[in-house]
Scaffold this motif. Structure first.
Motif, mmCIF file in Angstrom:
data_model
loop_
_atom_site.group_PDB
_atom_site.id
_atom_site.type_symbol
_atom_site.label_atom_id
_atom_site.label_comp_id
_atom_site.label_asym_id
_atom_site.label_seq_id
_atom_site.Cartn_x
_atom_site.Cartn_y
_atom_site.Cartn_z
ATOM 1 N N VAL A 1 63.494 35.935 -5.832
ATOM 2 C CA VAL A 1 63.984 34.778 -6.583
ATOM 3 C C VAL A 1 62.869 34.204 -7.463
ATOM 4 C CG1 VAL A 1 64.840 32.414 -6.378
ATOM 5 C CG2 VAL A 1 65.767 34.206 -4.902
ATOM 6 N N ILE A 2 61.650 34.119 -6.918
ATOM 7 C CA ILE A 2 60.517 33.604 -7.702
ATOM 8 C C ILE A 2 60.250 34.515 -8.894
ATOM 9 C CG2 ILE A 2 58.045 33.118 -7.652
ATOM 10 C CD1 ILE A 2 58.369 32.376 -4.699
ATOM 11 N N PHE A 3 60.289 35.811 -8.680
ATOM 12 C CA PHE A 3 60.070 36.761 -9.765
ATOM 13 C C PHE A 3 61.105 36.575 -10.868
ATOM 14 C CE2 PHE A 3 57.611 40.402 -7.476
ATOM 15 C CZ PHE A 3 56.542 39.541 -7.317
ATOM 16 N N LEU B 1 62.948 33.941 -11.594
ATOM 17 C CA LEU B 1 62.771 32.673 -12.298
ATOM 18 C C LEU B 1 61.611 32.750 -13.289
ATOM 19 C CD1 LEU B 1 63.360 30.104 -9.410
ATOM 20 C CD2 LEU B 1 64.926 30.711 -11.251
ATOM 21 N N CYS B 2 60.509 33.361 -12.884
ATOM 22 C CA CYS B 2 59.363 33.509 -13.789
ATOM 23 C C CYS B 2 59.715 34.422 -14.957
ATOM 24 C CB CYS B 2 58.170 34.072 -13.039
ATOM 25 S SG CYS B 2 57.466 32.961 -11.799
ATOM 26 N N TRP B 3 60.481 35.443 -14.689
ATOM 27 C CA TRP B 3 60.870 36.409 -15.722
ATOM 28 C C TRP B 3 61.758 35.743 -16.756
ATOM 29 C CZ3 TRP B 3 65.040 40.687 -15.099
ATOM 30 C CH2 TRP B 3 64.976 41.563 -16.177
ATOM 31 N N LYS B 4 62.737 34.983 -16.305
ATOM 32 C CA LYS B 4 63.672 34.333 -17.226
ATOM 33 C C LYS B 4 62.978 33.263 -18.051
ATOM 34 C CE LYS B 4 67.286 36.628 -15.836
ATOM 35 N NZ LYS B 4 67.900 37.642 -16.732
ATOM 36 N N ALA B 5 61.986 32.578 -17.479
ATOM 37 C CA ALA B 5 61.315 31.494 -18.190
ATOM 38 C C ALA B 5 60.251 31.993 -19.155
ATOM 39 C CB ALA B 5 60.672 30.532 -17.188
ATOM 40 N N GLN B 6 59.927 33.261 -19.064
ATOM 41 C CA GLN B 6 58.840 33.796 -19.876
ATOM 42 C C GLN B 6 59.270 34.007 -21.315
ATOM 43 O OE1 GLN B 6 57.900 37.897 -19.263
ATOM 44 N NE2 GLN B 6 55.709 37.546 -19.415
ATOM 45 N N ASN B 7 58.360 33.788 -22.224
ATOM 46 C CA ASN B 7 58.594 34.052 -23.640
ATOM 47 C C ASN B 7 58.202 35.490 -23.925
ATOM 48 O OD1 ASN B 7 58.871 34.113 -26.363
ATOM 49 N ND2 ASN B 7 57.355 32.535 -26.808
ATOM 50 N N GLU B 8 59.209 36.371 -24.035
ATOM 51 C CA GLU B 8 58.930 37.785 -24.230
ATOM 52 C C GLU B 8 58.281 38.064 -25.584
ATOM 53 O OE1 GLU B 8 59.134 40.053 -22.084
ATOM 54 O OE2 GLU B 8 60.364 39.208 -20.495
ATOM 55 N N GLU B 9 58.400 37.139 -26.541
ATOM 56 C CA GLU B 9 57.825 37.370 -27.861
ATOM 57 C C GLU B 9 56.304 37.388 -27.824
ATOM 58 O OE1 GLU B 9 59.375 34.613 -30.628
ATOM 59 O OE2 GLU B 9 61.439 35.378 -30.527
ATOM 60 N N GLY C 1 54.634 39.246 -26.085
ATOM 61 C CA GLY C 1 54.210 40.611 -25.820
ATOM 62 C C GLY C 1 53.899 40.898 -24.370
ATOM 63 N N THR C 2 54.191 39.974 -23.474
ATOM 64 C CA THR C 2 53.953 40.175 -22.051
ATOM 65 C C THR C 2 55.275 40.406 -21.336
ATOM 66 O OG1 THR C 2 54.038 37.798 -21.676
ATOM 67 C CG2 THR C 2 51.874 38.779 -22.075
ATOM 68 N N HIS C 3 55.196 41.096 -20.221
ATOM 69 C CA HIS C 3 56.387 41.416 -19.435
ATOM 70 C C HIS C 3 56.058 41.075 -17.990
ATOM 71 C CE1 HIS C 3 59.117 44.349 -17.298
ATOM 72 N NE2 HIS C 3 59.961 43.687 -18.050
ATOM 73 N N PHE C 4 56.703 40.037 -17.459
ATOM 74 C CA PHE C 4 56.310 39.517 -16.154
ATOM 75 C C PHE C 4 56.372 40.567 -15.043
ATOM 76 C CE2 PHE C 4 57.286 37.612 -12.064
ATOM 77 C CZ PHE C 4 56.156 36.827 -11.882
ATOM 78 N N PRO C 5 57.425 41.379 -14.923
ATOM 79 C CA PRO C 5 57.413 42.387 -13.856
ATOM 80 C C PRO C 5 56.205 43.320 -13.924
ATOM 81 C CG PRO C 5 59.614 42.144 -14.737
ATOM 82 C CD PRO C 5 58.715 41.349 -15.630
ATOM 83 N N THR D 1 62.811 46.710 -7.686
ATOM 84 C CA THR D 1 63.865 45.881 -8.286
ATOM 85 C C THR D 1 64.282 46.506 -9.613
ATOM 86 O OG1 THR D 1 62.823 43.931 -7.291
ATOM 87 C CG2 THR D 1 64.504 43.543 -8.978
ATOM 88 N N PRO D 2 65.331 47.318 -9.646
ATOM 89 C CA PRO D 2 65.693 48.061 -10.861
ATOM 90 C C PRO D 2 66.013 47.175 -12.061
ATOM 91 C CG PRO D 2 66.823 48.960 -8.939
ATOM 92 C CD PRO D 2 66.187 47.679 -8.505
ATOM 93 N N THR D 3 66.556 45.969 -11.817
ATOM 94 C CA THR D 3 66.963 45.123 -12.946
ATOM 95 C C THR D 3 65.783 44.619 -13.774
ATOM 96 O OG1 THR D 3 67.014 43.226 -11.425
ATOM 97 C CG2 THR D 3 69.098 44.365 -11.861
ATOM 98 N N PHE D 4 64.555 44.686 -13.216
ATOM 99 C CA PHE D 4 63.377 44.266 -13.978
ATOM 100 C C PHE D 4 63.058 45.214 -15.128
ATOM 101 C CE2 PHE D 4 61.258 41.800 -10.265
ATOM 102 C CZ PHE D 4 62.084 40.718 -10.524
ATOM 103 N N TRP D 5 63.624 46.402 -15.108
ATOM 104 C CA TRP D 5 63.199 47.450 -16.042
ATOM 105 C C TRP D 5 64.361 47.917 -16.926
ATOM 106 C CZ3 TRP D 5 58.166 47.253 -15.293
ATOM 107 C CH2 TRP D 5 57.702 46.885 -14.026
ATOM 108 N N THR D 6 65.285 47.023 -17.183
ATOM 109 C CA THR D 6 66.508 47.428 -17.889
ATOM 110 C C THR D 6 66.573 46.988 -19.345
ATOM 111 O OG1 THR D 6 67.627 45.431 -17.076
ATOM 112 C CG2 THR D 6 67.872 47.440 -15.754
#
Length: 389
Positions: free
Chosen positions: A25-27, A29-37, A39-43, A60-65
């Motif tokens: 769940v923490i992962f 939440l951090c992933w959704k809140a991250q600004n992907e622009e 150039g970083t990818h939280f997973p 966690t397969p959904t992190f890489w989709t």
């Protein structure tokens, strides 16, 4: 002698002892809140912290989709690993114009060779400013191989971006005459229900994709009240199954406070339109245009009036007569009513008569009576006593 554990050691021990479901769940939440622009990818970052985090991230397969191609050279090797980690989860493909500024066809073929073997897993595809020849290459393969699981399509045709000198948060965009029409020579993917268009001709899409459930249109076509009403009616008439409609005129500066003074809605030659499926409507346009559009519709199942940022825009008090007389939105759960935001008195003219506010506010009780499922109502600069602002 027992050595007391430091607070830092205790903190590390607690983080290491978190069960997988809590850490997941923490992962997320951090992933959704991250600004992907950025150039970083939280997973990816999480997978390099420690062995435990890496094991959880890779499991966690959904992190890489989400495969997003925005670099000059497509990261084929990296995304090959991601595709393996994603297992059988649905994929979201995002393709920007940067890889095609030089070796365009070569890079397009590389992207297709990587992703087409997984085309049945494609859930969404988003293309931004691609040349026509690249679009044809991509969509010809989609038509040929079939993307049976495709649910969402985003098409953005932008050739120029400039900062607006008055509003730093907004961008001025110019779109060319774009003639490309996806799926014109084949069947529309059977599960396609959500389309986002920016700078793309709308007419082809509302005639071709009749079973859409969500449509977002960002273009310059609803700025004036009359054209806004007609365009909105054309969309809803062509898409009877639509649940969510978002129309955003880019010329409208989205301010937190409206500044219009109009207290009446011009009579429209277009009759009221009833649409029974729509549950959410967003109209980003000048206040007068938004009032005219809202007052031209009867939406029995409408629940929310929200913009793209999930904020609730104001409806002018001039909409109250429509709400009172026609009771068009019986299932609406929240309403924000706005009056004039100026400290100056309204100017009296044919569209702002001296008693316009009094006339409109006389319909307030009837308007609220027609909103049986209303949970919240907000009054923003509404004059409850006189005809002034």
């Amino acid at each position: 002698m027992d050595i007391p554990k430091s607070p830092q050691n205790q903190l590390n021990r607690h983080i290491g002892d978190l069960p997988y479901d809590v850490l997941h769940v923490i992962f997320v939440l951090c992933w959704k809140a991250q600004n992907e622009e950025e150039g970083t990818h939280f997973p990816t970052i999480a997978s390099h912290v420690c062995q435990t985090w890496r094991r959880y991230a890779l499991a966690t397969p959904t992190f890489w989709t989400v495969l997003e191609f925005r670099e000059r050279r497509p990261p084929i090797g990296k995304y090959q690993n991601w595709l393996e980690r994603s297992k059988d989860c649905p994929l979201d493909i995002v393709i920007h114009s940067t890889p095609f500024r030089r070796a365009s066809v070569k890079h397009a073929k590389e992207i297709m060779r990587l992703t087409v073997p997984h085309i049945r897993r494609w859930r969404a595809i988003s293309v931004h400013g691609l040349p026509d020849k690249i679009l044809r290459l991509i969509f010809d393969r989609i038509t040929q191989d079939g993307a049976e699981g495709l649910e969402s399509l985003e098409m953005v045709k932008v050739v120029e971006e400039n900062r607006d000198p008055w509003f730093r948060c907004s961008k001025s965009r110019r779109s060319p005459n774009w003639k490309f029409q996806p799926f014109s020579k084949g069947k529309v993917p059977p599960k396609l229900r959500h389309i986002i268009l920016e700078g793309v001709s709308l007419q082809y899409f509302i005639g071709r994709f009749e079973r859409l459930q969500a449509l977002e249109v960002l273009d310059r076509f609803i700025y004036e009240p009359d054209s806004g009403v007609q365009s909105t009616h054309d969309i809803l008439s062509a898409l009877p199954d639509l649940h969510v409609l978002c129309v955003d005129d880019r010329r409208h500066a989205r301010l937190s406070i409206e500044t219009g003074h109009t207290q009446r809605i011009r009579a429209s030659p277009v009759p009221l339109l009833t649409h029974k499926s729509l549950t959410q409507l967003s109209v980003q346009a000048p206040q007068a245009t938004r009032n005219a559009i809202i007052s031209s519709l009867v939406l029995p199942n409408l629940r929310y009036l929200l913009d793209r940022k999930r904020m609730e825009p104001t409806l002018g008090v001039c909409c109250l007569p429509h709400l009172s007389q026609h009771r068009p939105f019986p299932k609406l759960v929240s309403l924000r009513v706005g009056g004039s935001h100026s400290s100056r008195p309204l100017l009296s003219n044919s569209w702002n008569p001296p008693n316009a506010n009094v006339t409109n506010m006389a319909h307030l009780e009837g308007a609220l009576a027609g909103l049986s499922e209303l949970r919240a109502v907000t009054f923003d600069h509404v004059d409850f006593e006189g005809s002034g602002g």
